[in-house]
Design a protein around this motif. Structure first.
Motif, mmCIF file in Angstrom:
data_model
loop_
_atom_site.group_PDB
_atom_site.id
_atom_site.type_symbol
_atom_site.label_atom_id
_atom_site.label_comp_id
_atom_site.label_asym_id
_atom_site.label_seq_id
_atom_site.Cartn_x
_atom_site.Cartn_y
_atom_site.Cartn_z
ATOM 1 N N ALA A 167 0.830 -1.246 -0.149
ATOM 2 C CA ALA A 167 -0.070 0.137 -0.035
ATOM 3 C C ALA A 167 0.803 1.152 0.017
ATOM 4 O O ALA A 167 1.884 1.374 0.578
ATOM 5 C CB ALA A 167 -1.099 -0.105 1.195
ATOM 6 N N GLY A 168 0.442 2.181 -0.806
ATOM 7 C CA GLY A 168 1.214 3.433 -0.812
ATOM 8 C C GLY A 168 2.496 3.451 -1.906
ATOM 9 O O GLY A 168 2.762 4.542 -2.320
ATOM 10 N N GLU A 169 2.517 2.335 -2.472
ATOM 11 C CA GLU A 169 3.435 2.298 -3.590
ATOM 12 C C GLU A 169 3.105 2.726 -4.854
ATOM 13 O O GLU A 169 1.716 2.591 -4.823
ATOM 14 C CB GLU A 169 4.497 0.964 -3.730
ATOM 15 C CG GLU A 169 5.389 0.779 -2.502
ATOM 16 C CD GLU A 169 6.235 -0.602 -2.620
ATOM 17 O OE1 GLU A 169 7.508 -0.141 -2.534
ATOM 18 O OE2 GLU A 169 5.749 -1.622 -2.815
ATOM 19 N N ARG A 170 3.661 2.820 -6.019
ATOM 20 C CA ARG A 170 3.220 3.417 -7.078
ATOM 21 C C ARG A 170 3.204 2.485 -8.331
ATOM 22 O O ARG A 170 4.295 1.844 -8.772
ATOM 23 C CB ARG A 170 3.890 4.773 -7.540
ATOM 24 C CG ARG A 170 3.475 5.324 -8.741
ATOM 25 C CD ARG A 170 4.383 6.734 -9.018
ATOM 26 N NE ARG A 170 3.998 7.545 -8.069
ATOM 27 C CZ ARG A 170 4.778 7.898 -7.234
ATOM 28 N NH1 ARG A 170 6.270 7.600 -7.082
ATOM 29 N NH2 ARG A 170 4.682 8.973 -6.309
ATOM 30 N N LEU A 171 1.988 2.042 -8.952
ATOM 31 C CA LEU A 171 2.045 1.176 -10.019
ATOM 32 C C LEU A 171 1.602 2.212 -11.261
ATOM 33 O O LEU A 171 0.557 2.662 -11.095
ATOM 34 C CB LEU A 171 0.748 0.294 -9.902
ATOM 35 C CG LEU A 171 0.474 -0.880 -10.797
ATOM 36 C CD1 LEU A 171 1.796 -1.582 -11.401
ATOM 37 C CD2 LEU A 171 -0.739 -1.675 -10.489
ATOM 38 N N LEU A 172 2.246 1.707 -12.532
ATOM 39 C CA LEU A 172 1.841 2.387 -13.720
ATOM 40 C C LEU A 172 1.335 1.194 -14.544
ATOM 41 O O LEU A 172 1.959 0.304 -14.681
ATOM 42 C CB LEU A 172 3.112 2.755 -14.567
ATOM 43 C CG LEU A 172 2.800 3.445 -15.846
ATOM 44 C CD1 LEU A 172 1.839 4.655 -15.773
ATOM 45 C CD2 LEU A 172 4.232 4.024 -16.457
ATOM 46 N N VAL A 173 -0.096 1.374 -15.011
ATOM 47 C CA VAL A 173 -0.526 0.343 -15.854
ATOM 48 C C VAL A 173 -0.760 0.889 -17.234
ATOM 49 O O VAL A 173 -1.089 2.029 -17.547
ATOM 50 C CB VAL A 173 -2.225 -0.041 -15.516
ATOM 51 C CG1 VAL A 173 -2.741 -1.029 -16.336
ATOM 52 C CG2 VAL A 173 -1.968 -0.557 -13.894
ATOM 53 N N LEU A 174 0.186 0.126 -18.187
ATOM 54 C CA LEU A 174 0.069 0.536 -19.610
ATOM 55 C C LEU A 174 -1.244 0.032 -20.380
ATOM 56 O O LEU A 174 -1.172 -1.349 -20.401
ATOM 57 C CB LEU A 174 1.332 -0.095 -20.380
ATOM 58 C CG LEU A 174 2.585 0.553 -19.626
ATOM 59 C CD1 LEU A 174 3.709 -0.008 -20.352
ATOM 60 C CD2 LEU A 174 2.692 1.941 -19.600
ATOM 61 N N GLY A 175 -2.335 0.632 -20.501
ATOM 62 C CA GLY A 175 -3.284 -0.134 -21.450
ATOM 63 C C GLY A 175 -4.597 0.398 -20.641
ATOM 64 O O GLY A 175 -4.739 0.086 -19.510
ATOM 65 N N THR A 176 -5.595 0.693 -21.348
ATOM 66 C CA THR A 176 -7.048 1.175 -20.608
ATOM 67 C C THR A 176 -7.950 0.200 -21.248
ATOM 68 O O THR A 176 -9.113 0.651 -21.302
ATOM 69 C CB THR A 176 -7.449 2.633 -20.691
ATOM 70 O OG1 THR A 176 -7.222 2.919 -22.211
ATOM 71 C CG2 THR A 176 -6.165 3.428 -19.677
ATOM 72 N N GLY A 177 -7.691 -0.977 -21.584
ATOM 73 C CA GLY A 177 -8.863 -1.961 -21.934
ATOM 74 C C GLY A 177 -9.294 -2.658 -20.689
ATOM 75 O O GLY A 177 -9.068 -2.200 -19.510
ATOM 76 N N THR A 178 -10.170 -3.734 -20.923
ATOM 77 C CA THR A 178 -10.680 -4.417 -19.750
ATOM 78 C C THR A 178 -9.787 -4.793 -18.692
ATOM 79 O O THR A 178 -9.734 -4.787 -17.572
ATOM 80 C CB THR A 178 -11.561 -5.656 -20.246
ATOM 81 O OG1 THR A 178 -12.416 -5.061 -21.084
ATOM 82 C CG2 THR A 178 -12.100 -6.403 -19.076
ATOM 83 N N ILE A 179 -8.642 -5.359 -19.209
ATOM 84 C CA ILE A 179 -7.768 -5.972 -18.195
ATOM 85 C C ILE A 179 -6.821 -4.988 -17.597
ATOM 86 O O ILE A 179 -6.467 -4.978 -16.397
ATOM 87 C CB ILE A 179 -6.458 -6.970 -19.203
ATOM 88 C CG1 ILE A 179 -7.187 -8.269 -19.655
ATOM 89 C CG2 ILE A 179 -5.383 -7.402 -17.954
ATOM 90 C CD1 ILE A 179 -7.866 -9.208 -18.695
ATOM 91 N N GLY A 180 -6.429 -4.100 -18.270
ATOM 92 C CA GLY A 180 -5.799 -2.815 -17.604
ATOM 93 C C GLY A 180 -6.531 -2.156 -16.693
ATOM 94 O O GLY A 180 -6.051 -1.704 -15.422
ATOM 95 N N LEU A 181 -7.862 -1.955 -16.995
ATOM 96 C CA LEU A 181 -8.631 -1.142 -15.824
ATOM 97 C C LEU A 181 -8.827 -2.123 -14.704
ATOM 98 O O LEU A 181 -9.015 -1.640 -13.587
ATOM 99 C CB LEU A 181 -10.113 -0.838 -16.574
ATOM 100 C CG LEU A 181 -9.787 0.271 -17.460
ATOM 101 C CD1 LEU A 181 -11.436 0.469 -18.372
ATOM 102 C CD2 LEU A 181 -9.552 1.595 -16.830
ATOM 103 N N LEU A 182 -9.260 -3.417 -14.792
ATOM 104 C CA LEU A 182 -9.423 -4.181 -14.001
ATOM 105 C C LEU A 182 -8.273 -4.434 -12.787
ATOM 106 O O LEU A 182 -8.317 -4.435 -11.674
ATOM 107 C CB LEU A 182 -9.981 -5.626 -14.219
ATOM 108 C CG LEU A 182 -11.454 -5.804 -14.804
ATOM 109 C CD1 LEU A 182 -11.572 -7.125 -15.478
ATOM 110 C CD2 LEU A 182 -12.189 -5.731 -13.669
ATOM 111 N N THR A 183 -6.897 -4.413 -13.564
ATOM 112 C CA THR A 183 -5.730 -4.302 -12.832
ATOM 113 C C THR A 183 -5.675 -3.212 -11.765
ATOM 114 O O THR A 183 -5.420 -3.337 -10.683
ATOM 115 C CB THR A 183 -4.629 -4.501 -13.482
ATOM 116 O OG1 THR A 183 -4.718 -5.587 -14.165
ATOM 117 C CG2 THR A 183 -3.297 -4.402 -12.974
ATOM 118 N N ALA A 184 -6.059 -2.091 -12.487
ATOM 119 C CA ALA A 184 -6.192 -0.742 -11.744
ATOM 120 C C ALA A 184 -7.046 -0.747 -10.758
ATOM 121 O O ALA A 184 -6.848 -0.294 -9.481
ATOM 122 C CB ALA A 184 -6.306 0.362 -12.736
ATOM 123 N N MET A 185 -8.209 -1.358 -10.708
ATOM 124 C CA MET A 185 -9.079 -1.221 -9.775
ATOM 125 C C MET A 185 -8.901 -2.447 -8.608
ATOM 126 O O MET A 185 -8.976 -1.785 -7.641
ATOM 127 C CB MET A 185 -10.543 -1.842 -10.403
ATOM 128 C CG MET A 185 -11.162 -0.751 -11.513
ATOM 129 S SD MET A 185 -12.474 -1.592 -12.488
ATOM 130 C CE MET A 185 -13.849 -1.087 -11.318
#
Length: 339
Positions: A167-185
């Motif tokens: 928690a608090g660390e920084r993740l960069l997700v490349l891609g805003t399709g279904t997998i990218g958005l679910l990863t982000a959520m």
């Protein structure tokens, strides 16, 4: 019953096929919802590598993201499954080889992949025959729509786990399709600071993500992990370039052509690169995240249409009434006039 059949590159039709019968250890599921994903599109266009390696062939019945209700049991199946709402693992191992015994059935050399490799017809149909050992029960709080998103969420869960962030660390997700958005959520639900790089930025903002960027606007803070959920051949190399030394890059997206990573960058930065194939180990925690309310995947669904309209979806045509989300679901019992 009705089922979608891919008959050749760029060819799909709804056909009457034999109603499935549950064999030993199998169940028959009445399908409530089935998703269409990039793998299904590649099978439809003929670009999918499995079609060229010989493990998949036409005619093919696709569909591996699904939810439904168990209606029939084969010999040897626990009667507790009858009338339960379920989803299931796409990866069906042989159960006997070294990989299966070691808990890696998703990379079993003799595995079936539901609706992808030859051997098990997929869920873009009114009913589905499925091995009971690979079922996952859906709690009451996970409806048919969310249930059909468990499989992509399982993949996303594995991406978050592989990133190994606190928690608090920084993740960069490349891609805003279904997998990218679910990863982000899913990462956000763990208290991770999530940033997204992609194209569907307004939709990502509608989900509550404020740190969304294009390649040109991307800031340069340290990225504690990077997940590549794109299909662009340039992105794997960019992920290595962007990640902090000594941290992790997670690959789940696949480009249609080979991508290049400069291993000098990976070695000199001491980067760990992890590939993700399949949702298996992520399915149960994804269901738990949906059931608890920590993640609600349903806003990702742009439209739910009939089986007859699935072929149009595979060609890339979005339904006229579609919202902004990346996912289209199929209701196999829905009449076309209702869509």
């Amino acid at each position: 019953m009705r089922a979608l059949v891919l008959t050749g590159p760029g060819k799909a039709e709804v056909r009457q096929v034999p109603t499935p019968i549950a064999g030993p250890g199998q169940v028959v599921v009445e399908v409530a919802r089935a998703g269409v994903c990039g793998t299904d599109v590649e099978l439809f266009t003929g670009e999918m590598s499995y079609l060229h390696s010989g493990v998949s062939s036409y005619p093919l019945r696709p569909g591996h993201e699904w939810s439904g209700t168990v209606r029939e049991l084969g010999p040897g199946v626990d009667t507790a499954w009858l009338d339960r709402r379920v989803t299931g693992d796409t990866m069906i191992g042989c159960g006997h080889c070294r990989r299966c015994v070691g808990g890696r059935h998703h990379v079993c050399p003799e595995r079936h992949e539901l609706g992808i490799r030859d051997g098990l017809a997929g869920a873009l149909a009114e009913r589905l025959v499925f091995p009971a050992a690979y079922l996952h029960a859906l709690p009451d709080g996970v409806d048919a729509t969310a249930g059909a998103l468990v499989e992509p969420a399982g993949n996303a869960q594995r991406c978050v786990d592989a990133a190994a962030l606190s928690a608090g660390e920084r993740l960069l997700v490349l891609g805003t399709g279904t997998i990218g958005l679910l990863t982000a959520m899913l990462a956000r639900a763990r208290g991770i600071e999530v940033h997204l790089l992609g194209q569907q930025l307004e939709f990502a903002r509608s989900l509550g993500f404020t740190d969304v960027w294009t390649r040109e606007s991307l800031p340069s803070p340290p990225w504690d992990a990077v997940v590549d959920a794109t299909n662009a051949p340039s992105m794997p190399g960019l992920a290595v370039e962007l990640v902090e030394p000594g941290r992790r890059v997670v690959y789940i997206g696949l480009s249609g052509t080979p991508s290049t990573i400069d291993t000098r960058d990976a070695v000199l930065k001491d980067v760990t690169a992890i590939g993700i194939l399949g949702a298996s180990a992520g399915l149960a925690p994804a269901i738990a995240a949906f059931a608890s309310g920590a993640v609600d995947p349903r806003p990702l669904v742009a439209a739910t249409v009939s089986l007859e309209e699935a072929a149009d979806v595979l060609t890339g045509r979005r339904p006229r009434s579609a919202g902004a989300g990346p996912k289209v679901l199929i209701d196999p019992v829905r009449a076309m006039s209702e869509a």
